[in-house]
Design a protein around this motif. Sequence first.
Motif, PDB file in Angstrom:
ATOM      1  N   CYS A  29       0.849  -1.189   0.000  1.00  0.00           N
ATOM      2  CA  CYS A  29       0.000   0.000   0.000  1.00  0.00           C
ATOM      3  C   CYS A  29       0.883   1.237   0.000  1.00  0.00           C
ATOM      4  N   SER A  30       0.273   2.391  -0.036  1.00  0.00           N
ATOM      5  CA  SER A  30       1.058   3.624  -0.116  1.00  0.00           C
ATOM      6  C   SER A  30       1.457   4.151   1.256  1.00  0.00           C
ATOM      7  N   HIS A  31       1.035   3.495   2.283  1.00  0.00           N
ATOM      8  CA  HIS A  31       1.373   3.955   3.632  1.00  0.00           C
ATOM      9  C   HIS A  31       2.833   3.640   3.893  1.00  0.00           C
ATOM     10  N   LYS A  83      10.667  -3.160  -3.172  1.00  0.00           N
ATOM     11  CA  LYS A  83      10.395  -1.719  -3.185  1.00  0.00           C
ATOM     12  C   LYS A  83      11.524  -0.964  -2.478  1.00  0.00           C
TER      13      LYS A  83
END
Length: 108
Positions: A28-30, A59
Amino acid sequence: MNDDTPKVVTMADFRPSLRRKPVAYNICSHGRLQIDTERRMLECKDCGRIIDPYDYLMKCAEAEESVYYTVRHLREEVDALKKERTILASERDRLLLGNNRLRRGRPE
Ligand SMILES: [Zn+2]
């Protein structure tokens, strides 16, 4: 130039690079993750999503690689600016010397 002219390719023209498929990682982007050591899982503290540890590692590796290339580029830019500063300082000194000679009425 005709078609029989040999084309010269130097090693400078050869720039190998890694080819990677664009990947959509299961993250997720968190960015606030919690490690569940019993279940050996990563979970987002904000949305509760279960994060694939390999995807998270990839990532992080890509982000680190990006920083590495940015730092390398910036170091090259600093080196180029230092060389330019040296040239400009030399030119400034030459112009100041010429200006002083003109003020004293003595041409170079
Ligand atoms: Zn999240």
